[in-house]
Design a protein around this motif. Sequence first.
Motif, PDB file in Angstrom:
ATOM      1  N   SER A 486       0.826  -1.213   0.000  1.00  9.93           N
ATOM      2  CA  SER A 486       0.000   0.000   0.000  1.00  9.93           C
ATOM      3  C   SER A 486       0.862   1.266   0.000  1.00  9.93           C
ATOM      4  O   SER A 486       0.444   2.301  -0.491  1.00  9.93           O
ATOM      5  CB  SER A 486      -0.960   0.000   1.185  1.00  9.93           C
ATOM      6  N   LEU A 487       2.095   1.172   0.553  1.00  2.00           N
ATOM      7  CA  LEU A 487       2.966   2.353   0.544  1.00  2.00           C
ATOM      8  C   LEU A 487       3.550   2.615  -0.841  1.00  2.00           C
ATOM      9  O   LEU A 487       4.011   3.711  -1.135  1.00  2.00           O
ATOM     10  CB  LEU A 487       4.109   2.189   1.555  1.00  2.00           C
ATOM     11  N   GLU A 488       3.547   1.589  -1.676  1.00  2.00           N
ATOM     12  CA  GLU A 488       4.107   1.733  -3.027  1.00  2.00           C
ATOM     13  C   GLU A 488       3.032   2.084  -4.057  1.00  2.00           C
ATOM     14  O   GLU A 488       3.343   2.262  -5.230  1.00  2.00           O
ATOM     15  CB  GLU A 488       4.776   0.413  -3.459  1.00  2.00           C
ATOM     16  N   SER A 489       1.778   2.112  -3.599  1.00  2.00           N
ATOM     17  CA  SER A 489       0.649   2.259  -4.528  1.00  2.00           C
ATOM     18  C   SER A 489      -0.029   3.604  -4.384  1.00  2.00           C
ATOM     19  O   SER A 489      -0.004   4.219  -3.321  1.00  2.00           O
ATOM     20  CB  SER A 489      -0.437   1.223  -4.218  1.00  2.00           C
ATOM     21  N   TRP A 490      -0.724   3.984  -5.423  1.00  2.00           N
ATOM     22  CA  TRP A 490      -1.782   4.965  -5.275  1.00  2.00           C
ATOM     23  C   TRP A 490      -2.832   4.339  -4.379  1.00  2.00           C
ATOM     24  O   TRP A 490      -3.044   3.119  -4.415  1.00  2.00           O
ATOM     25  CB  TRP A 490      -2.407   5.292  -6.633  1.00  2.00           C
ATOM     26  N   ILE A 491      -3.481   5.154  -3.600  1.00  2.00           N
ATOM     27  CA  ILE A 491      -4.449   4.562  -2.699  1.00  2.00           C
ATOM     28  C   ILE A 491      -5.609   5.524  -2.480  1.00  2.00           C
ATOM     29  O   ILE A 491      -5.429   6.741  -2.415  1.00  2.00           O
ATOM     30  CB  ILE A 491      -3.752   4.144  -1.372  1.00  2.00           C
ATOM     31  N   GLU A 492      -6.800   4.940  -2.486  1.00  2.00           N
ATOM     32  CA  GLU A 492      -7.999   5.727  -2.231  1.00  2.00           C
ATOM     33  C   GLU A 492      -8.874   4.919  -1.294  1.00  2.00           C
ATOM     34  O   GLU A 492      -8.909   3.696  -1.385  1.00  2.00           O
ATOM     35  CB  GLU A 492      -8.754   5.968  -3.541  1.00  2.00           C
ATOM     36  N   ASP A 493      -9.549   5.578  -0.385  1.00  2.00           N
ATOM     37  CA  ASP A 493     -10.360   4.835   0.582  1.00  2.00           C
ATOM     38  C   ASP A 493     -11.563   5.670   0.992  1.00  2.00           C
ATOM     39  O   ASP A 493     -11.469   6.895   1.117  1.00  2.00           O
ATOM     40  CB  ASP A 493      -9.513   4.486   1.816  1.00  2.00           C
ATOM     41  N   THR A 494     -12.686   4.995   1.193  1.00  2.00           N
ATOM     42  CA  THR A 494     -13.904   5.686   1.610  1.00  2.00           C
ATOM     43  C   THR A 494     -14.487   4.986   2.835  1.00  2.00           C
ATOM     44  O   THR A 494     -15.490   4.285   2.738  1.00  2.00           O
ATOM     45  CB  THR A 494     -14.949   5.667   0.475  1.00  2.00           C
ATOM     46  N   VAL A 506      -7.023   9.855  -0.062  1.00  2.00           N
ATOM     47  CA  VAL A 506      -6.278   9.578  -1.289  1.00  2.00           C
ATOM     48  C   VAL A 506      -4.812   9.885  -1.047  1.00  2.00           C
ATOM     49  O   VAL A 506      -4.483  10.771  -0.261  1.00  2.00           O
ATOM     50  CB  VAL A 506      -6.813  10.404  -2.484  1.00  2.00           C
ATOM     51  N   ALA A 507      -3.942   9.119  -1.671  1.00  2.00           N
ATOM     52  CA  ALA A 507      -2.517   9.430  -1.589  1.00  2.00           C
ATOM     53  C   ALA A 507      -1.774   8.811  -2.749  1.00  2.00           C
ATOM     54  O   ALA A 507      -2.073   7.694  -3.166  1.00  2.00           O
ATOM     55  CB  ALA A 507      -1.939   8.912  -0.271  1.00  2.00           C
ATOM     56  N   PRO A 508      -0.812   9.545  -3.282  1.00  2.65           N
ATOM     57  CA  PRO A 508       0.086   8.950  -4.273  1.00  2.65           C
ATOM     58  C   PRO A 508       1.029   7.978  -3.562  1.00  2.65           C
ATOM     59  O   PRO A 508       1.080   7.967  -2.333  1.00  2.65           O
ATOM     60  CB  PRO A 508       0.872  10.152  -4.819  1.00  2.65           C
ATOM     61  N   PRO A 509       1.779   7.188  -4.317  1.00  2.00           N
ATOM     62  CA  PRO A 509       2.721   6.264  -3.667  1.00  2.00           C
ATOM     63  C   PRO A 509       3.679   7.027  -2.751  1.00  2.00           C
ATOM     64  O   PRO A 509       4.163   8.100  -3.122  1.00  2.00           O
ATOM     65  CB  PRO A 509       3.469   5.636  -4.837  1.00  2.00           C
ATOM     66  N   ALA A 510       3.925   6.486  -1.554  1.00  6.92           N
ATOM     67  CA  ALA A 510       4.863   7.129  -0.638  1.00  6.92           C
ATOM     68  C   ALA A 510       6.299   6.794  -0.997  1.00  6.92           C
ATOM     69  O   ALA A 510       7.222   7.493  -0.609  1.00  6.92           O
ATOM     70  CB  ALA A 510       4.560   6.702   0.798  1.00  6.92           C
ATOM     71  N   MET A 511       6.482   5.695  -1.728  1.00 11.05           N
ATOM     72  CA  MET A 511       7.840   5.313  -2.159  1.00 11.05           C
ATOM     73  C   MET A 511       7.738   4.492  -3.438  1.00 11.05           C
ATOM     74  O   MET A 511       6.667   4.004  -3.803  1.00 11.05           O
ATOM     75  CB  MET A 511       8.550   4.511  -1.064  1.00 11.05           C
ATOM     76  N   LEU A 512       8.878   4.359  -4.109  1.00  6.23           N
ATOM     77  CA  LEU A 512       8.906   3.552  -5.326  1.00  6.23           C
ATOM     78  C   LEU A 512       8.828   2.070  -4.951  1.00  6.23           C
ATOM     79  O   LEU A 512       9.240   1.685  -3.865  1.00  6.23           O
ATOM     80  CB  LEU A 512      10.203   3.823  -6.100  1.00  6.23           C
ATOM     81  N   PRO A 513       8.331   1.245  -5.860  1.00  4.20           N
ATOM     82  CA  PRO A 513       8.246  -0.189  -5.528  1.00  4.20           C
ATOM     83  C   PRO A 513       9.630  -0.818  -5.417  1.00  4.20           C
ATOM     84  O   PRO A 513      10.574  -0.405  -6.090  1.00  4.20           O
ATOM     85  CB  PRO A 513       7.462  -0.773  -6.696  1.00  4.20           C
ATOM     86  N   LEU A 514       9.726  -1.815  -4.545  1.00  8.83           N
ATOM     87  CA  LEU A 514      10.994  -2.519  -4.365  1.00  8.83           C
ATOM     88  C   LEU A 514      11.125  -3.669  -5.356  1.00  8.83           C
ATOM     89  O   LEU A 514      12.207  -3.950  -5.853  1.00  8.83           O
ATOM     90  CB  LEU A 514      11.074  -3.103  -2.956  1.00  8.83           C
ATOM     91  N   HIS A 515      10.012  -4.332  -5.591  1.00  8.80           N
ATOM     92  CA  HIS A 515      10.093  -5.588  -6.349  1.00  8.80           C
ATOM     93  C   HIS A 515       9.385  -5.464  -7.693  1.00  8.80           C
ATOM     94  O   HIS A 515       8.838  -4.426  -8.028  1.00  8.80           O
ATOM     95  CB  HIS A 515       9.485  -6.725  -5.523  1.00  8.80           C
ATOM     96  N   ASP A 516       9.381  -6.568  -8.406  1.00 17.06           N
ATOM     97  CA  ASP A 516       8.760  -6.605  -9.730  1.00 17.06           C
ATOM     98  C   ASP A 516       7.262  -6.893  -9.563  1.00 17.06           C
ATOM     99  O   ASP A 516       6.773  -7.948  -9.951  1.00 17.06           O
ATOM    100  CB  ASP A 516       9.446  -7.698 -10.564  1.00 17.06           C
ATOM    101  N   THR A 517       6.577  -5.940  -8.955  1.00 17.12           N
ATOM    102  CA  THR A 517       5.155  -6.112  -8.671  1.00 17.12           C
ATOM    103  C   THR A 517       4.364  -5.067  -9.453  1.00 17.12           C
ATOM    104  O   THR A 517       4.947  -4.119  -9.980  1.00 17.12           O
ATOM    105  CB  THR A 517       4.878  -5.917  -7.167  1.00 17.12           C
ATOM    106  N   ARG A 518       3.039  -5.255  -9.537  1.00 17.08           N
ATOM    107  CA  ARG A 518       2.177  -4.268 -10.183  1.00 17.08           C
ATOM    108  C   ARG A 518       0.897  -4.109  -9.386  1.00 17.08           C
ATOM    109  O   ARG A 518       0.370  -5.095  -8.861  1.00 17.08           O
ATOM    110  CB  ARG A 518       1.803  -4.726 -11.607  1.00 17.08           C
TER     111      ARG A 518
END
Lengths: 767, 235
Positions: A486-494, A506-518
Motif C-alpha cells: 500500500s505504501l508503493e501504490s496509489w491509494i484511495e479509501d472511503t 487519497v494518496a500517491p505512492p509514498a515510495m517507489l516499488p521494491l520488487h517486480d510487482t504491479r
Amino acid sequence: MPPVEKNRMQRRDFLKISAITGASAALDACGSPDHQLIRFIPEEDLIPGVATWKPSVCTVCPAGCGLLVRVMEGDAEVVRNGQLGLMQMGLAKKLEGNPAHPINQGKLCPRGQAGLQVTYHPDRIRTPLMRSGARGSGEFKAISWDEAMKRLMAQLSSLHSGNSHGRLVFLTSSLRGQRKNIAVTFTGAFKNSQYVEFAFFDERVVRTANAASFRHDAPPTVDLSQANYIISFGANFLGTWNSPVAQSLGYGQMRQGRPGTRGKFVQFEPRISQTGANADEWFACAPGAEGLLALGIAHVLIADKLRPASSAGAAGELVEGWSGGLAEYAPEKIEAQTGVKAETITRIAHEAAAHAPAVALIGDAAAAHTNSLFNTVATNALNALLGSAGKPGGIQFGSVWNSGSGKSGVQESSGAAAVQALAAQLESDPSSVGALLIYGANPVFATPAAWRVRQSLEKAPLIASFGSFIDETSILADLILPDHSSLESWIEDTPDSGSVRTVVSVAPPAMLPLHDTRPMPDVLLDLAHELGGNLATALPWKTYDDAIQADFAALYKEKGSKDAKAADDFWSNAQQQGGWWGPEEPAAANEPGGKSTAVPVKYAPAQFDGNPGEFPFYFMPFPSQMLYDGSLAGLPWMQEAPDPMSTAMWGTWVELNPSTANKLGIKQADLVEITSQHGTLRAPTMITPGIAPDVIAMPIGQGHESFTRYASNRGANPISILAPISVAGTGALAWAATRVKISRVGEGSVILFGASLREESPDLKHR
Amino acid sequence: MGHQWGMVIDLDRCTGCEACVVACHAENNIATVGDKQAAGGRAKHWIRVERYYEGDFPDVKVKFMPVLCQQCDAAPCEPVCPTFASYHTDEGLNGQIYNRCIGTRYCANACPYNVRFFNFYNPAWDKPLDLQLNPDVSVREVGVMEKCTFCLQRIKAAEIEAAAEKRDVKDGEIQPACVQSCPTNAMVFGDLSDPHSRASRMAASSRGNKLMEELGTRPKITYLQRESWNGDENA
C-alpha cells in the motif's frame, strides 16, 4: 613520456585494487554482494538525512486511518525490468497518524505502526509466479509479467467471448473506492460472473441490524468524546472493533478531557477483553444473552418512566413487544438467562438515564451468536430509547462517498455464506467456475474446516491470486500476480465509520516499488483494454490513478469545495493533505416518522453446536490485539509485541477459569486438547480469573500452515474447529456458537514478557 | 537551569493497547529476538504495558500501566557503571553511551524498573527489513546495554531547529514516538523545569504519583492514577 604512462597505469591499478579490497571488506561486513549489483539512476530531490512526510492510508484493518509516512533517502535492492540493482531512493521509515485526518487525528494503533513491515517483508512475493508443482505444494517458478499476463489473458478471453463454459469469480477482501469499483466493473463485464467479498471481521451482523434499525448499512460512528455513559456488549472498541483509534480518541476525552466530568463505562462479556479491562464495572454475561440485557435495560427505562417507549421510533418498533413495554424482559425474568443480577440491570438503566448522553455498543462475540441479529437490533432500540441514535455522544452515521456508478449488474455477495456457497458450487461442479481471481482474502485460513474451502478450491480450473504473500489460499493458485504494497501504490479509501464527516482518503505512492510487482487495479485495467469490447468502455481509465482522479472530479462536481477554485486544485489539495473530508454533518439516523420496512425481530435463545453433556464449554475465539484476524501474524513486530491481557508473545494459548482448571486437573501452561464436533486443536493453557467457568477462550491469528517464516506452523487456529453455522438472517458466520470439550495432554509452554510464566529454555546461549 | 525532560502518563486514559510499544520498536531500531530468545526473557521492549489482575471471577479488575525508563534524578543505574556509559545528561536524562558500554550489566541489575535490555547477540534483520531502520538512531551491537532515551534524536532535532531559529523549544513541540502514537492521548511529554509546561501542570495533579518513589530514585515520570466513577460528579 613512458614514465608518466607507467605512473598512470599504476594509479589505475591502485584504484582497481583498492576498490576490490574495499568491496570485499564491505562484503565481509554485511554478508551481501552489494558490489556486484548495478546502480540505477537515483531518485531526484533527496537530501540524505532529511526526512520528508508523505500522506498515505493504513490498510491493515477496515478502519481506514490516515497516515503520514516518514520518507528518508537510502540504498535499496530493487528490481527494474527484471534486473536486480541498487537504487538510492526514498524509503518509508516510520508510519505516524495523519493529524489532518478526521478518523485518527494523528494517532495510530500498534497494528498500524507495524504496517511498515508489510512493504519490507522478506517473504513478500517479488515477481509473478507460476505453479510448478502439485497444487498446494508451494512450488512455484518465477515468470515475467508478459508471460503471466499472457496466461491469464488466454483464460479470461475465452471466458469473456463466451467460447468457454464457466463463470468468472472474483473473491476479494472488503474493498472500497475505485479499487472496488474497478474490480466489480471488471467482473461484471463477464457473463454470469460473480463478485464475492470476504473478511472474517466484516461487521456484517451490525451492518444488517443498522440497515434495519437506522437505514444505514454501515457500522456506527461512535462519538465517545461527548458520552457520559457507555454500555458495551462485548464490543472490543478500544482494541480491534470497528474504528478503534477514533474510538480510543473519544474514550480518552470521555475519561479525562472534560474538567469536572468523567464518563462511566460498563462492559458485559463472558471473557474480559482488553476493552473490558478498562470498564468501571465489568459483568460476565451468558454468551448470546446480550439482547436480553439490552431489552431488560430498555424495560426499566420504559417501566420506570425514564423514557417513553415511543421515543425509540422505528428502531424500537423493530423489536417485537416494544410498544407493550417489554414486560417479558423485566430484570427478574432475565436474571437467570443472562447471569446478571436484576438489581444491577435496574441500577444501570437508572444511571444511564441520569447521565445522558448514554450510548450502547455491541460487537465481536456478542454479534457472532446465532441470535445476534436480535441482540444487535435490541441494542439499536436501546440506543434510540436513550436518545443516542444520530446524536452527539451516541452512535452516528456519516454519508459515505460511493465511487463509480455502482451499476455493473454483477452478482455481488459478501460474507461467510457467500464463501460457503462458492465452496459448495466448486465442490459439486468445479467446471462451473472458469477462473477464480483472489485478492486480499484468505478464506482457507479464515473459515471453518467443515466448509472444505481448501478442498473445493483445489478443484477450481484456474486460480489467479494478486497476493503479496504465499498464504493458505494463494498457495493453491496457478498464477500469482503480486500487488504493490500500500505504501508503493496509489491509494484511495472511503471508510464508512470513524467520522461523521464524509471521508475520501487519497494518496500517491509514498515510495517507489521494491520488487517486480504491479498494482492490482492497473493489472485489471490492462486486461480490460486488451479484452476490449464492453470492458474497455466500462473501464475507460488508462491507469488506477486516472480512475482515482476521475472519482475526485466527480466528487468535486457533487460536493464542491470552499478552498479550491477548480477541480485541479481540489485534486492536488486532496493529495497533499491525504484526502478530502466533508463538513461535520452527520446523516440522519432515520428519516423522521419513517417506518422501517424490516420485519420485527423476536428473541430466540442462541443455539450452540454440540450437546452440553459431551461438549460442556462455550468456545469463544477473540480477535488478537496484534494479529487481528491472522492477517498480521506474518509481521515480526506483531509476533513479539506482548498481548495486552497476558503479555504472551510468539504463540497461542487457551484461557480458562481457575476453578475449571482445578476441576479438570489442568495447570498453568499445560498442553490441552480442545475438541468440537468439527475438529481438534492443541494449545497451552493460560489460567486467568477474567473468564466464566463455562467458557474457553482463544485468540484468533496463529495457526498458519503457510504464511511467512515468522507465522508458519506456530500455534493453532481456533477458526478451523468452529461449527459451520450462521447468524440467523445475516449470512454471517456465528463464530461464537461452538461448544467444545477440553482434556490435558501434557506440559506445554507460553512465552511471556515479564517474570510470571517465564520458561527458561535450557540451551540458551550468548556470544 | 536547562530543560529537564519528563513525562506524565494518565492511567485513566491508558487502555493498554500497546501502540506505544510498537511505535518505540519502529522509531528506535529495536530488534526482535525471535521466539527462542524471547522464551529466555531476552525480548527487548523499551516500553511495556504491565497489567495487574485484582479479585476473582466475576469481580475481576484489570489495570494497565505503561512502564519505560523513569529517567530518575537519582538513578541507581548510573553510579554502578564502571565505564561511565550510564550517565546523567545535563537535561536530566539517564543517558547510555553505547560505545563506552562493556556489558557488565550492573546497570540492569541496579535498575528497580527492569527497563534496561542487554544485547546477547548482534541484532539482525532479515533483508529487506533492514530498510525500515531509522537512520537517526544507532543500532546497538552485541554486549551492549540499551534503554529508552525519551527519543533523544527527536529532542535533539527540535533543539537544533529551535536554536537555528533563535528561539526556545516550544511546549508540545517534542513528542517521543510513544507519545505521538498514543490513541487516547494518555501520555504527555514536556519540560519539567518550565512550571507552565503542560507536563509540569499535569504532574501537579492530585492523582499524580511516581513509581516506587520510596526507593529515592526521584523518577521524572508521573503517573496519574485511574479514577473510579462517582455519579455525583456529573450532577
